[in-house]
Design an enzyme around this catalytic site. Structure first.
Site, mmCIF file in Angstrom:
data_model
loop_
_atom_site.group_PDB
_atom_site.id
_atom_site.type_symbol
_atom_site.label_atom_id
_atom_site.label_comp_id
_atom_site.label_asym_id
_atom_site.label_seq_id
_atom_site.Cartn_x
_atom_site.Cartn_y
_atom_site.Cartn_z
ATOM 1 N N LYS A 30 -40.037 46.083 19.355
ATOM 2 C CA LYS A 30 -38.650 45.638 19.457
ATOM 3 C C LYS A 30 -37.880 46.290 18.309
ATOM 4 O O LYS A 30 -38.077 45.963 17.147
ATOM 5 C CB LYS A 30 -38.537 44.121 19.361
ATOM 6 C CG LYS A 30 -37.100 43.630 19.560
ATOM 7 C CD LYS A 30 -37.001 42.138 19.414
ATOM 8 C CE LYS A 30 -35.567 41.698 19.726
ATOM 9 N NZ LYS A 30 -34.562 42.359 18.850
ATOM 10 N N ASP A 32 -34.820 46.921 16.046
ATOM 11 C CA ASP A 32 -33.749 46.051 15.561
ATOM 12 C C ASP A 32 -32.534 46.894 15.211
ATOM 13 O O ASP A 32 -32.367 47.321 14.070
ATOM 14 C CB ASP A 32 -34.260 45.296 14.329
ATOM 15 C CG ASP A 32 -33.416 44.087 14.011
ATOM 16 O OD1 ASP A 32 -32.595 43.700 14.857
ATOM 17 O OD2 ASP A 32 -33.578 43.528 12.920
ATOM 18 N N GLU A 174 -40.119 42.867 14.234
ATOM 19 C CA GLU A 174 -39.865 41.458 14.495
ATOM 20 C C GLU A 174 -40.445 40.999 15.818
ATOM 21 O O GLU A 174 -40.404 39.812 16.130
ATOM 22 C CB GLU A 174 -38.364 41.167 14.461
ATOM 23 C CG GLU A 174 -37.549 41.865 15.529
ATOM 24 C CD GLU A 174 -36.103 41.386 15.529
ATOM 25 O OE1 GLU A 174 -35.749 40.540 14.686
ATOM 26 O OE2 GLU A 174 -35.342 41.839 16.383
#
Length: 319
Positions: A30, A32, A174
């Protein structure tokens, strides 16, 4: 009209999930950053954010990525990030949001250069491929781009989502995104074909107002009043958040919200809050950490994570 000429592309969105294994899904980090659609044609590239704004001039270092493409025309989906030691730094990226002054832009481009992380391909050399399976789009994306100083193809694995999630979190990401291998691209849809798996569960909420601060918060605010859209597209109250803010964020947020004050209620009906509410236009998005929803559909143990100045309020749905 093909997607290459369309300037109204809203990116596909995710639902939330817990770590899982499935050979029907790809798993990738993921990233960011700032979600953007990239349009590449005849050696020129432009970037459109989730709010359909062209933000190309804010990231001049990315204009050169067309040289890394083995194609004359393409529409890509990805994220603009600032990388530090191979990991995205949202804090550094946030300093570049909305900066348009050419001199300031050039200074920031040298101080905190950005990279475009490409993870999907929607158009290639005159033909739209959004309706093709993700497996096909990923394969063609890999062929279309040579990684360079300012563009990278996001890598993925298939099947072993739990192990990949643990390793991604250990590295400092994250979370991960799980994407169904056979899925077509669904514009602007929050679909279970794409799943967000984070070490901390979070949701994007509309800031509907803020409560009057007391004590050390007298000059700023006590809590943010949060809303999200239900299945009937009505903005409903999902709770208030008063923790997770730094002093700098408190000052920044209250200045931002005071400019958006309105007299009428942003959320109809009864809204419980510990002190009087100052209502604001439903135009600012915040990412909120939480453990779960209560039976009354309120966030349990909410904590402010950050503003999402690139966020679209209409995407803030209960899911």
């Amino acid at each position: 009209m093909t997607l290459l000429e369309d300037r109204r592309i809203r990116p596909m969105l995710t639902k939330t999930a817990e770590p899982f294994d499935s050979n029907d899904y790809y798993f990738e980090p993921k990233w960011d950053g700032l979600r953007c659609i990239a349009y590449v044609k005849r050696g020129q590239v432009s970037f459109q954010n989730r709010n359909l704004r062209i933000v190309t001039n804010s990231y001049p270092e990315l204009k050169d990525i067309a040289a890394n493409l083995n194609t004359k025309a393409a529409v890509l989906d990805g994220e603009i990030v600032v990388l530090r030691n191979g990991l995205p730094s949202f804090e550094l990226l946030q300093n570049r949001f909305g900066v348009e002054d050419p001199v300031r832009v050039q200074i920031l481009a040298k101080r905190s250069p950005t990279t475009y992380i490409a993870f999907d391909l929607l158009h290639l050399n005159g033909g739209d491929v959004d309706d093709r399976p993700l497996s096909y789009r990923k394969k063609m994306l890999q062929r279309a781009i040579n990684d360079g100083p300012h563009v990278i193809v996001s890598q993925h694995i298939r099947g072993t989502g739990r192990v990949f999630f643990r390793k991604a979190v250990q590295l400092g990401f994250e979370g991960v995104i799980a994407k169904k291998v056979a899925s077509a691209y669904q514009f602007g849809v929050r679909s279970s074909d794409w799943l967000k798996i984070k070490k901390v569960r979070s949701i994007d909420c509309v800031i509907a107002g803020y409560t009057v601060g007391e004590g050390t918060r007298k000059s700023t605010f006590g809590a943010l009043v949060l809303g999200a859209y239900d299945e009937h597209k009505r903005l409903v109250h999902v709770g208030n958040v008063g923790t997770g803010f730094t002093e700098t964020e408190l000052d920044r947020i209250v200045k931002l919200l005071r400019l958006r004050r309105i007299r009428e209620r942003t959320i109809p009906g009864k809204v419980q809050a510990p002190s009087p509410i100052k209502w604001v236009k439903a135009s600012v998005v915040a990412e909120i950490a939480y453990t779960t929803f209560t039976n009354e559909m309120k966030l349990r143990f909410p904590r402010f994570l950050r503003l999402r100045l690139d966020g679209n309020p209409s995407d803030c749905t209960i899911h």
